[in-house]
Design a protein around this motif. Structure first.
Motif, PDB file in Angstrom:
ATOM      1  N   LEU A 105       0.878 -24.806  18.239  1.00 14.09           N
ATOM      2  CA  LEU A 105       1.118 -26.085  19.182  1.00 14.09           C
ATOM      3  C   LEU A 105       2.468 -26.550  18.673  1.00 14.09           C
ATOM      4  O   LEU A 105       2.637 -27.126  19.543  1.00 14.09           O
ATOM      5  CB  LEU A 105       0.041 -26.972  18.466  1.00 14.09           C
ATOM      6  CG  LEU A 105      -0.187 -28.825  18.696  1.00 14.09           C
ATOM      7  CD1 LEU A 105       0.433 -28.019  20.408  1.00 14.09           C
ATOM      8  CD2 LEU A 105      -0.566 -29.498  18.072  1.00 14.09           C
ATOM      9  N   ALA A 106       3.013 -25.922  17.758  1.00 13.05           N
ATOM     10  CA  ALA A 106       4.318 -26.844  17.595  1.00 13.05           C
ATOM     11  C   ALA A 106       4.994 -26.312  18.447  1.00 13.05           C
ATOM     12  O   ALA A 106       6.056 -26.647  18.902  1.00 13.05           O
ATOM     13  CB  ALA A 106       4.419 -26.789  15.722  1.00 13.05           C
ATOM     14  N   GLU A 107       4.712 -24.716  18.038  1.00 12.65           N
ATOM     15  CA  GLU A 107       5.218 -23.552  19.299  1.00 12.65           C
ATOM     16  C   GLU A 107       5.720 -23.580  20.580  1.00 12.65           C
ATOM     17  O   GLU A 107       6.579 -24.329  21.422  1.00 12.65           O
ATOM     18  CB  GLU A 107       4.964 -22.717  19.091  1.00 12.65           C
ATOM     19  CG  GLU A 107       6.107 -21.287  17.169  1.00 12.65           C
ATOM     20  CD  GLU A 107       7.571 -21.290  17.929  1.00 12.65           C
ATOM     21  OE1 GLU A 107       7.429 -20.962  18.349  1.00 12.65           O
ATOM     22  OE2 GLU A 107       7.677 -21.366  16.822  1.00 12.65           O
ATOM     23  N   ALA A 108       4.695 -24.619  21.047  1.00 15.31           N
ATOM     24  CA  ALA A 108       3.933 -24.839  22.598  1.00 15.31           C
ATOM     25  C   ALA A 108       4.734 -26.149  23.292  1.00 15.31           C
ATOM     26  O   ALA A 108       5.241 -26.281  24.081  1.00 15.31           O
ATOM     27  CB  ALA A 108       2.655 -25.799  22.951  1.00 15.31           C
ATOM     28  N   ILE A 109       4.823 -26.652  21.888  1.00 15.98           N
ATOM     29  CA  ILE A 109       5.445 -28.038  22.239  1.00 15.98           C
ATOM     30  C   ILE A 109       7.480 -28.049  22.485  1.00 15.98           C
ATOM     31  O   ILE A 109       8.120 -28.530  23.077  1.00 15.98           O
ATOM     32  CB  ILE A 109       5.450 -29.533  20.524  1.00 15.98           C
ATOM     33  CG1 ILE A 109       4.777 -30.071  20.577  1.00 15.98           C
ATOM     34  CG2 ILE A 109       7.274 -30.641  21.170  1.00 15.98           C
ATOM     35  CD1 ILE A 109       4.048 -30.336  19.433  1.00 15.98           C
ATOM     36  N   HIS A 110       7.863 -26.930  21.474  1.00 13.71           N
ATOM     37  CA  HIS A 110       9.380 -26.099  21.615  1.00 13.71           C
ATOM     38  C   HIS A 110       9.366 -25.778  22.362  1.00 13.71           C
ATOM     39  O   HIS A 110      10.597 -26.272  24.166  1.00 13.71           O
ATOM     40  CB  HIS A 110       9.607 -25.409  20.700  1.00 13.71           C
ATOM     41  CG  HIS A 110       9.722 -26.205  19.015  1.00 13.71           C
ATOM     42  ND1 HIS A 110      11.309 -26.941  19.020  1.00 13.71           N
ATOM     43  CD2 HIS A 110       9.395 -25.878  18.442  1.00 13.71           C
ATOM     44  CE1 HIS A 110      11.512 -27.260  17.960  1.00 13.71           C
ATOM     45  NE2 HIS A 110      10.161 -26.439  17.599  1.00 13.71           N
ATOM     46  N   ARG A 111       8.327 -25.434  22.994  1.00 12.30           N
ATOM     47  CA  ARG A 111       8.604 -24.669  25.047  1.00 12.30           C
ATOM     48  C   ARG A 111       8.635 -25.873  25.779  1.00 12.30           C
ATOM     49  O   ARG A 111       9.258 -25.311  26.581  1.00 12.30           O
ATOM     50  CB  ARG A 111       7.734 -23.794  25.106  1.00 12.30           C
ATOM     51  CG  ARG A 111       7.340 -22.234  24.525  1.00 12.30           C
ATOM     52  CD  ARG A 111       6.520 -21.282  25.310  1.00 12.30           C
ATOM     53  NE  ARG A 111       4.527 -21.457  25.796  1.00 12.30           N
ATOM     54  CZ  ARG A 111       4.110 -21.668  24.138  1.00 12.30           C
ATOM     55  NH1 ARG A 111       4.577 -21.296  23.452  1.00 12.30           N
ATOM     56  NH2 ARG A 111       2.434 -22.249  24.178  1.00 12.30           N
ATOM     57  N   HIS A 112       7.405 -26.822  25.608  1.00 14.24           N
ATOM     58  CA  HIS A 112       7.843 -27.760  26.454  1.00 14.24           C
ATOM     59  C   HIS A 112       8.922 -27.984  27.254  1.00 14.24           C
ATOM     60  O   HIS A 112       9.835 -28.915  27.668  1.00 14.24           O
ATOM     61  CB  HIS A 112       6.493 -28.580  26.829  1.00 14.24           C
ATOM     62  CG  HIS A 112       6.566 -29.674  27.794  1.00 14.24           C
ATOM     63  ND1 HIS A 112       6.899 -31.162  27.364  1.00 14.24           N
ATOM     64  CD2 HIS A 112       6.359 -29.223  28.647  1.00 14.24           C
ATOM     65  CE1 HIS A 112       6.702 -31.552  28.984  1.00 14.24           C
ATOM     66  NE2 HIS A 112       5.988 -30.464  29.404  1.00 14.24           N
ATOM     67  N   ARG A 113       9.608 -28.730  25.348  1.00 13.38           N
ATOM     68  CA  ARG A 113      11.260 -29.282  25.721  1.00 13.38           C
ATOM     69  C   ARG A 113      11.808 -27.847  26.531  1.00 13.38           C
ATOM     70  O   ARG A 113      12.891 -28.902  27.356  1.00 13.38           O
ATOM     71  CB  ARG A 113      11.174 -29.329  24.188  1.00 13.38           C
ATOM     72  CG  ARG A 113      12.756 -30.690  24.033  1.00 13.38           C
ATOM     73  CD  ARG A 113      12.857 -30.594  23.125  1.00 13.38           C
ATOM     74  NE  ARG A 113      14.207 -31.604  22.717  1.00 13.38           N
ATOM     75  CZ  ARG A 113      14.823 -32.041  22.036  1.00 13.38           C
ATOM     76  NH1 ARG A 113      16.027 -30.277  21.444  1.00 13.38           N
ATOM     77  NH2 ARG A 113      15.573 -33.028  21.864  1.00 13.38           N
ATOM     78  N   ALA A 114      11.843 -26.841  26.064  1.00 11.42           N
ATOM     79  CA  ALA A 114      12.906 -26.016  26.839  1.00 11.42           C
ATOM     80  C   ALA A 114      12.311 -25.901  28.000  1.00 11.42           C
ATOM     81  O   ALA A 114      13.224 -25.828  28.948  1.00 11.42           O
ATOM     82  CB  ALA A 114      12.523 -24.377  26.092  1.00 11.42           C
ATOM     83  N   TYR A 115      11.697 -26.079  28.588  1.00 11.93           N
ATOM     84  CA  TYR A 115      10.699 -25.880  30.305  1.00 11.93           C
ATOM     85  C   TYR A 115      11.832 -27.398  30.669  1.00 11.93           C
ATOM     86  O   TYR A 115      12.657 -27.524  31.489  1.00 11.93           O
ATOM     87  CB  TYR A 115       8.961 -26.203  29.943  1.00 11.93           C
ATOM     88  CG  TYR A 115       8.960 -26.770  31.847  1.00 11.93           C
ATOM     89  CD1 TYR A 115       9.516 -26.107  33.094  1.00 11.93           C
ATOM     90  CD2 TYR A 115       8.772 -27.874  31.800  1.00 11.93           C
ATOM     91  CE1 TYR A 115       8.877 -26.914  34.030  1.00 11.93           C
ATOM     92  CE2 TYR A 115       7.905 -28.151  32.568  1.00 11.93           C
ATOM     93  CZ  TYR A 115       8.399 -27.814  34.246  1.00 11.93           C
ATOM     94  OH  TYR A 115       8.130 -28.812  35.135  1.00 11.93           O
ATOM     95  N   LEU A 116      11.672 -28.361  30.065  1.00 15.24           N
ATOM     96  CA  LEU A 116      12.454 -30.038  30.180  1.00 15.24           C
ATOM     97  C   LEU A 116      13.594 -29.570  30.822  1.00 15.24           C
ATOM     98  O   LEU A 116      14.360 -30.091  32.387  1.00 15.24           O
ATOM     99  CB  LEU A 116      11.917 -31.022  29.900  1.00 15.24           C
ATOM    100  CG  LEU A 116      10.766 -31.485  29.092  1.00 15.24           C
ATOM    101  CD1 LEU A 116       9.958 -32.526  28.004  1.00 15.24           C
ATOM    102  CD2 LEU A 116       9.905 -31.650  30.987  1.00 15.24           C
ATOM    103  N   ARG A 117      14.106 -29.283  30.254  1.00 18.52           N
ATOM    104  CA  ARG A 117      15.404 -28.991  29.773  1.00 18.52           C
ATOM    105  C   ARG A 117      16.124 -27.297  31.003  1.00 18.52           C
ATOM    106  O   ARG A 117      16.751 -28.005  32.069  1.00 18.52           O
ATOM    107  CB  ARG A 117      15.972 -28.098  28.681  1.00 18.52           C
ATOM    108  CG  ARG A 117      18.176 -28.591  28.931  1.00 18.52           C
ATOM    109  CD  ARG A 117      17.663 -28.127  26.909  1.00 18.52           C
ATOM    110  NE  ARG A 117      17.391 -27.031  26.337  1.00 18.52           N
ATOM    111  CZ  ARG A 117      16.503 -27.361  25.032  1.00 18.52           C
ATOM    112  NH1 ARG A 117      16.607 -28.144  24.392  1.00 18.52           N
ATOM    113  NH2 ARG A 117      16.668 -25.674  25.115  1.00 18.52           N
TER     114      ARG A 117
END
Lengths: 551, 136, 326
Positions: free
Chosen positions: C254-266
């Motif tokens: 889940l923590a990794e998915a949060i990082h992925r979402h942040r990268a996507y937003l960026r």
């Protein structure tokens, strides 16, 4: 409704009563009052309807509303068992020998909180707690000291231990073996009721699922190796102390009991193979009539649950046998001598409710751990009820009272409603994880507190009939050196034992905890090799993690 | 209203699991309009002082029934001083023998409440300590 | 934590709250959040001074119905961020746990710390419990300011936990760049998030308590519902994940998915778009408050008196507003 059924009574006399009398003769040839009125063993209505036979019945017979034995206290008095544990094994041992010499018939061990939560005396969280509310036992050697010069084959011992019950039971067995006792002949009880820890008492370690596995491991192992031992004492006492009502006490206790039976069945045990070893533990509160009714209702409800839900056919599986303790939270710090009167009323309710054993609280418990004198008065209270009051001389004397029978019916009905709601959650464990019983108890506790504060409920000496005198009882102190001494003994034990063997066993235990084999034999090996309580529970913590409550 | 909101930390130091009193007091304080941060069982003195700092509470209520108060409470008081939280008032409830009260007060505890204390008394003591008048 | 000391300046001068927060003083941070909560008149200036230090934290909103194990999940997530996960180094964590205020007394019991015991003693974690205080929309304002305070103090990840019932709570979640909606296998077939109308705000959906019976059913229902919503086509497909927060199972993922979402937003520019949207909504709210305040201080008309007239049908609300603005 229906006419008299004398044949039912004749059958009871032939099938239940006569064999019991043959096995256990009554205490006296004749029981009578001061006016020389003979007291009959059991009183019956002139005619019993079919409904009365079904709901009230006969003592010693399904549904056991009138008691689990046909002669009850005319045969043998309840066991007088005072809970006691003092700081160190030596002090507790001295207290046990004192109580045995005073006529007490069973031992009851109170452990300190680090022991109850599986920490050795050198753990950070044990600071200030070692020896405070009971005895500190971290190794089989400490257990041997606790029972020095007390032949364990001859006494019955009750241990208030839950999350680490398997470990303390293993230490007890190992200590008994070192005395030369045969484990198969050991008698006693471990509390081992983890579910009420989450609901009310708070000394849990692991989450419900691995904890339930330990419970069923104990059931299975004791069935083979410790046949005389009560493997669990399913407890309403702490639920009540946390502020529940009488109905909630019955309902949540029996719902937990259902969860244990379910778990044992899932672990492959046939219900009649372990159910006779289940014991219960209730409180005795102030409302005399409700309390008597509560015990009778609990007995009837459990019998029905065992027969109808679990299809238990052995009558011993259907019998709800219980220990009672008078309610500590009803004792007041103000005018503490009044507590003797409260304890007397509560204890009488337990006796008239048909308890198998009883602890009477000491008058000073609202202030501190009890002094020897207060403990003695508490024990004398039981002896007065047994030998002077006449309450023990006829079976279930309140049966047939309109008030008591109506309350019995009503408590059963309301408890059944709660159990249905818990079933809807998916059982006691799911309900606990949702915080359901916790929230219901908290609500009841808050209401009770408000009732006292607004004066709706009078508490003598607290909100009425106050005298303004400050509480002034002598209180018992725990020597602060106990903590250091226990740490020293722990160091000495670790120093003298085979360190590599200990490390190897810890590793094996952690691996076994992740597997599915019964853990009892390995835990026994661990304690026999001088592994400590904290080390054993630590290995299980490493495998299972720790429980965090839902808010 | 919001400007005078009293924040209270309720914690159980030590190992005893009897939280009936702590929960009843928490509820009573909430019903008296206070914000109660309830931390639950088995709190070390360090946890209590840390939580008090992060939550910036005005009052701490500690409930302890195991008899470990003599060891644990003075530690809480020392840690609060070390963190510069001297202004936080600390109240203690539970089974505390009379003879232990002077020592607790000497360590900085503002009040000790035994079994049977009405919750209204606790509410009043907290309001008095915060200089907030009783409503009504 | 990113601690940097400003030039000491005059050594005899007491450092200001702003300076202390910037230097990582935890007590100063706690004090500032209290001032925000109390609407202390000095709070806006302090926040303003800290503004340049904000905007660096990864802010995550976590919401869901009571009983889904949110707090335990937040604690487990915080632990995962503190340890670091496969692709990411350890990060400091600030937590805001928001619970409702009692509408009857104005008080509250804030119990989220119970589940966060394992985080105790870690200087890289700061936990603050907040009550909603019946602020009628002002709650999101207060949490937004508290997030900025934590951000300015150097916390690299900020987790905001709210109960997913009630509009205020949903609004707080909606404001955060990454929204996690938590579900758990319940007593029935109901999807609580659907009932609460918060399913569509999720960037990540989590089925917590995945070791309990019924978890697979809940998981499949959620997948099916997302499927019904159709592809968004803009690159982010809301994942449905399973966790057992109590044992830590699935939490690193889940923590990794949060990082992925942040990268996507960026990378997609979505993050900037959301930030602008959020800033605009925030400015609108502040402007409304300030204009009202300015009007009130002008002391031209008695609002209560005008309300009485409207209620007594002496004039219409439309007329009243015209009158009040004269």
């Amino acid at each position: 409704m229906t006419e008299k059924k004398p044949e039912a009574r004749q059958r009871w006399e032939a099938d239940i009563l006569q064999p019991a009398l043959k096995k256990f003769p009554e205490r006296k040839g004749e029981f009578q009052t001061s006016s020389r009125i003979p007291l009959e063993r059991v009183y019956f209505p002139a005619a019993m309807t079919a409904e009365e036979l079904e709901t009230i019945g006969f003592p010693g017979q399904y549904p056991f509303t009138r008691g689990v034995q046909p002669t009850m206290y005319r045969g043998r008095l309840w066991t007088m068992r005072q809970y006691a544990g003092y700081a160190t094994a030596e002090e507790s041992n001295a207290r046990y020998r004192f109580l045995l010499s005073q006529g007490q018939t069973g031992l009851s061990v109170a452990f300190d909180l680090p022991t109850q939560i599986g920490y050795d005396p050198d753990h950070e969280l044990a600071t200030g707690e070692t020896g405070k509310v009971g005895v500190s036992i971290f190794s089989v050697e400490e257990m041997e000291r606790l029972f020095a010069d007390i032949p364990l084959e001859k006494v019955s011992t009750s241990m208030t231990i839950n999350a680490p019950a398997a470990v303390l039971l293993a230490m007890y067995i190992a200590a008994a073996k070192r005395q030369g006792a045969d484990p198969a002949r050991l008698r006693g009880t471990i509390q081992n009721d983890i579910l009420k820890e989450y609901i009310a008492r708070g000394t849990y370690i692991y989450a419900p699922q691995p904890s339930m596995r330990l419970v069923t491991d104990i059931f299975a192992w004791c069935r083979e190796n410790l046949p005389e031992w009560n493997t669990i004492s399913i407890s309403g006492y702490h639920i009540r102390e946390a502020g529940s009502t009488a109905v909630q006490e019955v309902a949540f206790t029996l719902a937990n009991a259902i969860a244990y039976v379910d778990a044992a069945q899932r672990a492959g045990m046939a219900v009649d193979s372990f159910a006779p070893q289940l014991a219960f533990f209730f409180s005795a509160h102030n409302h005399f009539l409700e309390e008597v009714a509560k015990f009778r209702a609990a007995r009837r409800l459990w019998a029905r649950i065992m027969r109808e839900r679990f299809h238990a056919s052995d009558p011993r599986s259907q019998m709800l046998r219980f220990h009672t303790q008078t309610c500590g939270s009803t004792l007041t710090a103000q005018q503490p001598e009044n507590n003797v009167a409260r304890v007397t009323v509560q204890a009488l309710a337990a006796v008239l409710g048909g308890t198998q054993s009883l602890h009477t609280n000491s008058m000073d418990e609202a202030l501190s751990l009890p002094t020897e004198k207060a403990v003695q008065v508490a024990l004398r209270t039981q002896q007065i009820l047994a030998h002077e009051s006449g309450a023990a001389d006829t079976v279930d004397p309140l049966a047939g009272s309109y008030a008591v029978e109506a309350l019995t019916d009503e408590i059963q009905k309301k408890a059944e409603e709660y159990i249905r709601r818990i079933d809807q959650f998916g059982g006691a464990i799911a309900a606990i994880e949702h915080g359901f019983p916790q929230a219901e108890i908290h609500e009841a506790a808050y209401r009770a507190q408000q009732a006292v504060e607004t004066g709706k409920q009078i508490v003598v000496g607290v909100n009425e009939f106050t005298s303004g005198e400050p509480p002034a009882l002598e209180t018992l102190r725990v020597d602060p050196a106990v903590e250091e001494r226990q740490k020293e003994r722990l160091r000495a034990l670790r120093h003298k034992r085979d360190g590599s063997r200990a490390a190897e066993l810890i590793g094996r235990l952690e691996t076994a905890a992740r597997g599915g084999d019964n853990l009892m034999p390995l835990i026994l090996t661990c304690v026999e090799n001088d592994l400590t309580l904290g080390e054993i529970c630590g290995a299980l913590r490493a495998a299972w993690g720790e429980y965090r409550p839902e808010g | 209203m919001t400007a005078t909101m009293i924040r209270v930390l309720i914690a159980k130091p030590g190992l005893d699991g009897h939280d009936r009193g702590a929960k009843v007091v928490a509820r009573a304080l909430r019903d008296a309009g206070m914000e109660v941060i309830y931390t639950g069982l088995r709190q070390t003195p360090e946890m209590i002082a840390d939580a008090a700092l992060q939550e910036d509470v005005d009052v701490i209520g500690l409930s302890i029934l195991s008899g470990a108060h003599g060891t644990l409470i003075p530690r809480v008081m020392r840690l609060l001083r070390e963190k510069g939280l001297e202004r936080v008032k600390v109240f203690v409830g539970g089974i505390i023998p009379d003879s232990d009260i002077p020592d607790l007060k000497a360590s900085g505890v503002a009040g000790v409440y035994g079994p049977g204390t009405p919750t209204a008394d606790v509410v009043k003591a907290i309001r008095d300590a915060q200089g907030t008048p009783q409503p009504g | 934590m990113r601690r940097e000391r400003r030039s000491p300046g005059n050594p005899l001068r007491m450092p200001t709250l702003t300076e202390r927060i910037a230097a990582g003083d935890r007590r100063a941070l706690a004090t500032l959040i209290s001032r925000i909560e109390k609407h202390d008149p000095e709070a806006p200036a302090i926040l303003g001074a800290l503004h340049e230090r904000t905007g660096r934290a990864m802010v995550v909103g976590i919401t869901g119905a009571p009983g889904t194990g949110k707090s335990t999940l937040v604690a487990a997530l915080a632990g995962a961020f503190r340890r670091g996960t496969a692709g990411h180094p350890p990060r400091t964590v600030g937590i805001l746990a928001v619970d409702p205020t009692s509408p009857f007394s104005g008080g509250a019991i804030l119990g989220d710390r119970i589940r966060m015991r394992d985080l105790a003693g870690d200087e890289g974690v700061f936990i603050r419990s907040m009550a909603s205080r019946g602020r009628l929309g002002g709650l999101s304002h207060a949490t937004d300011s508290a997030v900025r305070a934590l951000d300015a103090a150097g916390f690299e990840t900020i987790l905001i936990e709210t109960v997913g019932v009630g509009q205020d709570e949903v609004d707080i979640a909606r404001q955060t760049p990454t929204v996690i909606v938590v579900e758990s296998p319940g007593t029935g077939d109901d999807i609580q998030a659907l009932k609460a109308g918060i399913l569509e705000i999720a960037d990540i959906l989590v089925v917590n308590k995945a070791d309990m019976p019924g978890a697979d059913t809940t998981f499949e229902s959620l997948c099916a519902m997302l499927g019904l919503g159709g592809g968004e086509g803009d690159g982010w497909k809301t994942p449905v994940m399973k966790t057992t927060a109590a044992t830590g199972e699935g939490v690193d993922a889940l923590a990794e998915a949060i990082h992925r979402h942040r990268a996507y937003l960026r990378e997609s520019g979505e993050g900037r778009r959301r930030e602008r949207e959020r800033a605009e909504a925030d400015l609108r709210e502040r402007l409304r408050e300030r204009l009202f305040e300015r009007w009130r201080q002008s002391g031209r008309m008695d609002l209560a008196e005008m309300a009485r007239k409207v209620a007594a049908r002496e004039c219409s609300p439309e007329e009243a507003v015209e009158e009040l603005l004269k």
